[in-house]
Design a protein around this motif. Structure first.
Motif, PDB file in Angstrom:
ATOM      1  N   UNK A  71       0.847  -1.197   0.000  1.00 28.78           N
ATOM      2  CA  UNK A  71       0.000   0.000   0.000  1.00 28.78           C
ATOM      3  C   UNK A  71       0.879   1.242   0.000  1.00 28.78           C
ATOM      4  N   UNK A  72       0.650   2.120  -0.965  1.00 36.21           N
ATOM      5  CA  UNK A  72       1.450   3.343  -1.050  1.00 36.21           C
ATOM      6  C   UNK A  72       1.298   4.174   0.226  1.00 36.21           C
ATOM      7  N   UNK A  73       2.392   4.773   0.646  1.00 44.89           N
ATOM      8  CA  UNK A  73       2.380   5.611   1.846  1.00 44.89           C
ATOM      9  C   UNK A  73       1.556   6.875   1.611  1.00 44.89           C
ATOM     10  N   UNK A  74       1.294   7.566   2.714  1.00 47.01           N
ATOM     11  CA  UNK A  74       0.551   8.827   2.652  1.00 47.01           C
ATOM     12  C   UNK A  74       1.283   9.795   1.723  1.00 47.01           C
ATOM     13  N   UNK A  75       0.541  10.495   0.921  1.00 46.77           N
ATOM     14  CA  UNK A  75       1.062  11.454  -0.052  1.00 46.77           C
ATOM     15  C   UNK A  75       1.720  10.797  -1.259  1.00 46.77           C
ATOM     16  N   UNK A  76       1.437   9.508  -1.446  1.00 46.38           N
ATOM     17  CA  UNK A  76       1.887   8.812  -2.649  1.00 46.38           C
ATOM     18  C   UNK A  76       0.696   8.087  -3.265  1.00 46.38           C
ATOM     19  N   UNK A  77       0.745   7.897  -4.564  1.00 44.49           N
ATOM     20  CA  UNK A  77      -0.322   7.174  -5.250  1.00 44.49           C
ATOM     21  C   UNK A  77       0.284   6.061  -6.092  1.00 44.49           C
ATOM     22  N   UNK A  78      -0.505   5.041  -6.351  1.00 43.56           N
ATOM     23  CA  UNK A  78      -0.045   3.917  -7.160  1.00 43.56           C
ATOM     24  C   UNK A  78      -0.631   2.619  -6.667  1.00 43.56           C
ATOM     25  N   UNK A  79      -0.129   1.518  -7.207  1.00 43.04           N
ATOM     26  CA  UNK A  79      -0.666   0.198  -6.857  1.00 43.04           C
ATOM     27  C   UNK A  79       0.100  -0.489  -5.734  1.00 43.04           C
ATOM     28  N   UNK A  80       1.058   0.205  -5.150  1.00 41.47           N
ATOM     29  CA  UNK A  80       1.851  -0.378  -4.075  1.00 41.47           C
ATOM     30  C   UNK A  80       3.179  -0.927  -4.572  1.00 41.47           C
ATOM     31  N   UNK A  81       3.187  -1.371  -5.804  1.00 41.12           N
ATOM     32  CA  UNK A  81       4.433  -1.857  -6.403  1.00 41.12           C
ATOM     33  C   UNK A  81       5.174  -0.698  -7.058  1.00 41.12           C
ATOM     34  N   UNK A  82       4.400   0.261  -7.522  1.00 46.27           N
ATOM     35  CA  UNK A  82       4.960   1.505  -8.035  1.00 46.27           C
ATOM     36  C   UNK A  82       4.166   2.635  -7.415  1.00 46.27           C
ATOM     37  N   UNK A  83       4.843   3.484  -6.643  1.00 45.22           N
ATOM     38  CA  UNK A  83       4.178   4.594  -5.954  1.00 45.22           C
ATOM     39  C   UNK A  83       4.842   5.908  -6.374  1.00 45.22           C
ATOM     40  N   UNK A  84       4.016   6.889  -6.637  1.00 45.82           N
ATOM     41  CA  UNK A  84       4.532   8.176  -7.086  1.00 45.82           C
ATOM     42  C   UNK A  84       4.117   9.282  -6.119  1.00 45.82           C
ATOM     43  N   UNK A  85       5.045  10.225  -5.916  1.00 48.78           N
ATOM     44  CA  UNK A  85       4.763  11.378  -5.064  1.00 48.78           C
ATOM     45  C   UNK A  85       4.264  12.533  -5.908  1.00 48.78           C
ATOM     46  N   UNK A  86       4.521  13.754  -5.457  1.00 44.15           N
ATOM     47  CA  UNK A  86       4.097  14.900  -6.264  1.00 44.15           C
ATOM     48  C   UNK A  86       5.027  15.033  -7.474  1.00 44.15           C
ATOM     49  N   UNK A  87       4.617  15.786  -8.453  1.00 43.11           N
ATOM     50  CA  UNK A  87       5.374  15.831  -9.701  1.00 43.11           C
ATOM     51  C   UNK A  87       6.746  16.477  -9.526  1.00 43.11           C
TER      52      UNK A  87
END
Length: 258
Positions: free
Chosen positions: A115-131
């Motif tokens: 599960x992506x951490x707070x302030x990150x999005x993705x499927x858990x295997x790949x998580x992205x922060x702000x741009x």
């Protein structure tokens, strides 16, 4: 007269898995061999797995290999010698294969969730922060990040949403105008011309519009040519839809000039 050997014939009537022992003339006792149990007439293999699980760990499999002999093997998801088995946490190694920006949780044997951490999005295997963070993590866009940092331009670290048209790192490295713009003190304006505020526009969204307004204030013209989107009739989008928590990044093959 000679004493009758009760064990002489047919092992004295004892089991083939027993020893016939003479006692008094004409008499004998039958004793089961090691690893067997019974009255000597009938002897059966002792299965150690039937008592106290053969001394194996409760998370191990006990397998009989012979009379009163067994081996212990840890079950899947456990490691050890079978006598002692320890649970293998998938999350204990390389974060369970999850992204470095994700939380790995063991759920059951051989299973885990990412599960992506707070302030990150993705499927858990790949998580992205702000741009702003994502620019640095991608070699295709990292040069643009360093230019923003050098000029303390941190607009895109805010909540957004934003749409970025980022010249590829190779383009920024080789274009001789970059040094000239820096020397003239106009590089900040050039960089802001590549940023669109108040909208996170994916590639499919850009195909439906013809103009957007940059943070610099000037418009960017959008057209479709030779199966790709083109900005200001010169810069082609070569990589698209790198989505972050506060916007999206598109990589272009030329620098936009306001």
């Amino acid at each position: 007269c000679s004493a009758i050997d009760a064990c002489k014939t047919s092992n004295g009537g004892c089991s083939a898995k027993a020893e016939c022992r003479r006692t008094t003339p004409g008499n004998r006792v039958c004793v089961c061999n090691a690893g067997y149990t019974g009255d000597g007439i009938v002897c059966m293999e002792i299965n150690p797995c039937l008592e106290n699980h053969g001394g194996c760990d409760r998370n191990a499999e006990c397998t009989q290999t012979g009379p009163n002999q067994a081996v212990c093997n840890c079950l899947k998801g456990y490691s050890g010698d079978g006598k002692k088995c320890t649970y293998i946490s998938l999350c204990s190694q390389s974060n369970g294969g999850c992204s470095e920006f994700a939380i790995c949780n063991d759920t059951e044997l051989t299973e885990r969730t990412c599960t992506c951490k707070h302030n990150y999005i993705g499927d858990g295997f790949k998580c992205r922060g702000n741009i702003f963070q994502e620019l640095l993590r991608d070699s295709n866009t990292s040069r643009f990040y360093f230019h923003l940092e050098a000029l303390s331009i941190r607009d895109i670290a805010g909540p957004g949403p934003f749409t970025l048209f980022v010249p590829h790192t190779d383009v920024l490295n080789r274009d001789p105008q970059v040094k000239e713009w820096i020397a003239r003190g106009v590089m900040a304006q050039v960089l802001r011309y590549h940023i669109v505020g108040c909208a996170s526009l994916l590639y499919r969204d850009l195909m439906t519009i013809t103009n957007v307004t940059s943070l610099h204030g000037d418009p960017i013209h959008i057209s479709y040519s030779q199966n790709s989107l083109v900005l200001n009739n010169k810069a082609q989008i070569i990589l698209s839809d790198a989505v972050g928590t506060n916007g999206v990044i598109h990589v272009i093959n030329q620098i936009l000039v306001p």
